[in-house]
Design an enzyme around this catalytic site. Structure first.
Site, PDB file in Angstrom:
ATOM      1  CD  GLU A  74      16.610 -12.833 -17.339  1.00 24.95           C
ATOM      2  OE1 GLU A  74      17.236 -13.705 -17.989  1.00 24.95           O
ATOM      3  OE2 GLU A  74      15.618 -13.100 -16.622  1.00 24.95           O
ATOM      4  CE1 TYR A 128      14.331 -17.757 -18.854  1.00 22.06           C
ATOM      5  CE2 TYR A 128      16.625 -17.157 -19.240  1.00 22.06           C
ATOM      6  CZ  TYR A 128      15.405 -16.908 -18.640  1.00 22.06           C
ATOM      7  OH  TYR A 128      15.262 -15.815 -17.822  1.00 22.06           O
TER       8      TYR A 128
HETATM    9  C1  HEM Z   1      14.013 -17.027  -9.254  1.00 20.53           C
HETATM   10  C2  HEM Z   1      10.796 -17.366 -12.831  1.00 20.53           C
HETATM   11  C3  HEM Z   1      14.125 -19.380 -15.697  1.00 20.53           C
HETATM   12  C4  HEM Z   1      17.238 -19.347 -12.009  1.00 20.53           C
HETATM   13  C5  HEM Z   1      12.877 -16.932 -10.000  1.00 20.53           C
HETATM   14  C6  HEM Z   1      11.642 -16.377  -9.509  1.00 20.53           C
HETATM   15  C7  HEM Z   1      10.736 -16.474 -10.507  1.00 20.53           C
HETATM   16  C8  HEM Z   1      11.395 -17.088 -11.628  1.00 20.53           C
HETATM   17  C9  HEM Z   1       9.300 -16.004 -10.466  1.00 20.53           C
HETATM   18  C10 HEM Z   1      11.418 -15.787  -8.113  1.00 20.53           C
HETATM   19  C11 HEM Z   1      11.800 -14.345  -8.171  1.00 20.53           C
HETATM   20  C12 HEM Z   1      11.610 -13.668  -6.848  1.00 20.53           C
HETATM   21  O1  HEM Z   1      12.373 -13.919  -5.928  1.00 20.53           O
HETATM   22  O2  HEM Z   1      10.694 -12.904  -6.735  1.00 20.53           O
HETATM   23  C13 HEM Z   1      11.426 -17.959 -13.909  1.00 20.53           C
HETATM   24  C14 HEM Z   1      10.777 -18.272 -15.162  1.00 20.53           C
HETATM   25  C15 HEM Z   1      11.703 -18.834 -15.970  1.00 20.53           C
HETATM   26  C16 HEM Z   1      12.937 -18.894 -15.219  1.00 20.53           C
HETATM   27  C17 HEM Z   1       9.324 -17.991 -15.459  1.00 20.53           C
HETATM   28  C18 HEM Z   1      11.560 -19.353 -17.378  1.00 20.53           C
HETATM   29  C19 HEM Z   1      10.662 -18.923 -18.252  1.00 20.53           C
HETATM   30  C20 HEM Z   1      15.275 -19.512 -14.951  1.00 20.53           C
HETATM   31  C21 HEM Z   1      16.502 -20.051 -15.461  1.00 20.53           C
HETATM   32  C22 HEM Z   1      17.379 -20.063 -14.413  1.00 20.53           C
HETATM   33  C23 HEM Z   1      16.695 -19.520 -13.262  1.00 20.53           C
HETATM   34  C24 HEM Z   1      16.760 -20.505 -16.883  1.00 20.53           C
HETATM   35  C25 HEM Z   1      18.818 -20.557 -14.436  1.00 20.53           C
HETATM   36  C26 HEM Z   1      19.167 -21.697 -14.001  1.00 20.53           C
HETATM   37  C27 HEM Z   1      16.611 -18.747 -10.945  1.00 20.53           C
HETATM   38  C28 HEM Z   1      17.203 -18.607  -9.635  1.00 20.53           C
HETATM   39  C29 HEM Z   1      16.285 -17.941  -8.837  1.00 20.53           C
HETATM   40  C30 HEM Z   1      15.140 -17.678  -9.687  1.00 20.53           C
HETATM   41  C31 HEM Z   1      18.564 -19.117  -9.211  1.00 20.53           C
HETATM   42  C32 HEM Z   1      16.413 -17.603  -7.345  1.00 20.53           C
HETATM   43  C33 HEM Z   1      15.765 -18.734  -6.615  1.00 20.53           C
HETATM   44  C34 HEM Z   1      16.277 -18.986  -5.247  1.00 20.53           C
HETATM   45  O3  HEM Z   1      17.461 -19.093  -5.039  1.00 20.53           O
HETATM   46  O4  HEM Z   1      15.421 -19.144  -4.379  1.00 20.53           O
HETATM   47  N1  HEM Z   1      12.710 -17.352 -11.294  1.00 20.53           N
HETATM   48  N2  HEM Z   1      12.728 -18.358 -13.973  1.00 20.53           N
HETATM   49  N3  HEM Z   1      15.427 -19.193 -13.632  1.00 20.53           N
HETATM   50  N4  HEM Z   1      15.376 -18.174 -10.944  1.00 20.53           N
HETATM   51 FE1  HEM Z   1      14.096 -18.183 -12.488  1.00 20.53          FE
END
Ligand code: HEM
Length: 391
Positions: free
Chosen positions: A140, A98
């Site tokens: 989580e 994060y």
């Molecule tokens: C996907 C929000 C932090 C890795 C997503 C999605 C949202 C989101 C809205 C799309 C979910 C969906 O498919 O409906 C956030 C928010 C964060 C955060 C608000 C911080 C407050 C992180 C962190 C990581 C991460 C720290 C780690 C590196 C990912 C990955 C995806 C994802 C790998 C899938 C995206 C893809 O492959 O297209 N996140 N996230 N996120 N997030 Fe986060």
């Protein structure tokens, strides 16, 4: 809850951030992947990176979260947080990542807004970020703790492939090691991770479509997208005996048994969670009133058709109606030409579950809302990244 100091700052700057998000997002990802190229090997999807609008899900969700904090200060948007947390856990996202996302996102915001980003504004948005991050981290951790093992991925061997509908194939996997497996719930998905031809690993989420509660067999159904990267690899390259990595099961679109009438409306490959749910309802001898609505391009394209119809035939109070865009209509199945219309199937006390591509979901959700179904009784699963927040 937002501090009284940040509240007016967020309220005043939301429109600017919302407007700039589409230019902040590419800069954020550039920075993130330059500093951490390893995140492109087996965590982030490079297809989603190529598709500009889908990139916005992450950053866009922070603006939606902020809007929510301003409009409903006493509550948090549980549904959105849960969806993101389930996706994150299926990908192995951990607390330590994060601060990394924070750094690159806020560097991108600073570059985009320039002098307009005063220390006061930066501080208020930092508060929003960490409120959301901590809410996600908490969910989580809870989700990881519910699993039968502490692994993100375990190896599973392909033992069976079954054609089901034009261009859809069900793949069944058995464990390839002795790690205890979590019992899945109908409607849940697993992440599948495997190397592409250039050796870079990619991940996709697929709903478990059969034998849901069996821990020694996982079955997913994959629709071929000839222009995609992952589905052609799994369809064409994966042979019986090959091993892929599967995550534990996640996903919160689980049909709760509160006895009220169920309306399950799906389109195309979006029927996979409903096929799983119907199978479980039939196995449990449910006598609930269930209306299944399915829309597809043509009759032959409908994946898992036989499995769904078999389950429906075992459910005494279940009925089905179908819609097809083209081709000959089948006998029975209340088949009609054209697009789905939910209105007739809806009763005030129904729990509505929607699953399919985004345009279908928009149309179906609008019909349900117009028919007077309260939003909290309309559950949905979007296939692919959920760009509603950004939209
Ligand atoms: C996907 C929000 C932090 C890795 C997503 C999605 C949202 C989101 C809205 C799309 C979910 C969906 O498919 O409906 C956030 C928010 C964060 C955060 C608000 C911080 C407050 C992180 C962190 C990581 C991460 C720290 C780690 C590196 C990912 C990955 C995806 C994802 C790998 C899938 C995206 C893809 O492959 O297209 N996140 N996230 N996120 N997030 Fe986060």
């Amino acid at each position: 809850m937002l501090s009284t100091k940040s509240f007016p700052v967020i309220e005043a700057t939301l429109p600017i951030i919302a407007e700039r998000i589409s230019s902040i997002t590419p800069n954020f990802y550039n920075r993130l992947f330059t500093a951490h190229p390893e995140l492109l090997d087996g965590i982030f999807s490079r297809s989603n990176q190529k598709n500009g609008t889908q990139q916005q899900a992450l950053a866009g969700s922070i603006a939606v979260f902020a809007t929510y904090l301003v409009k409903y200060p006493e509550t948090t948007p549980e549904t959105m947080l849960a969806r993101v947390a389930h996706k994150h856990t299926s990908l192995g996202v951990v607390e330590e990542q994060y601060p990394i996302v924070y750094k690159h996102l806020f560097d991108a915001i600073a570059e985009d807004l320039g002098d307009a980003l005063t220390p006061e504004i930066a501080e208020a948005w930092t508060e929003v970020y960490w409120l959301m991050a901590h809410a996600l981290i908490k969910i989580e951790k809870g989700l990881y703790a519910q699993q039968a093992n502490a692994e993100i991925y375990t190896p599973w061997k392909l033992v069976k492939r079954t054609e089901t509908g034009v261009d859809s194939v069900s793949f069944s996997f058995e464990p390839a090691d002795s790690t205890p497996a979590t019992v899945a719930k109908p409607g849940q998905f697993v992440s599948v991770r495997m190397p592409m031809t250039d050796g870079v690993r990619q991940v996709r989420q697929y709903t478990l479509s059969d034998n849901i509660e069996q821990t020694d067999l996982r079955t997913i159904t994959v629709k071929l997208d000839v222009n995609g990267e992952f589905s052609p690899a799994i369809h064409n390259d994966l042979k019986i005996g090959d091993v892929v990595e599967l995550s534990n099961p996640y996903g919160d679109l689980v049909i709760e048994n509160d006895g009220s009438p169920l309306v399950i409306a799906t389109a195309g490959i979006g029927c996979t969670p409903s096929a799983a749910a119907l199978q479980t309802l039939a196995a449990n001898g449910s006598s609930r009133k269930i209306t299944v609505l399915h829309a597809d391009q043509e009759f032959g394209a409908w994946p898992l058709r036989e499995q769904m119809l078999e389950s429906i035939s075992k459910l005494p109070e279940a009925s089905i109606s179908t819609w097809f865009e083209r081709g000959e209509l089948p006998e029975g199945l209340n088949a009609k030409s054209g697009y789905m219309n939910l209105t007739e199937a809806l009763t005030e006390d129904a729990q509505v579950y929607l699953c399919g591509p985004l345009p279908f979901m928009h149309a179906a959700r609008t019909q349900a809302l117009e028919a007077g179904i309260p939003a909290e009784r309309i559950h949905y699963e979007v296939f692919g990244p959920d760009v509603w927040p950004a939209a």
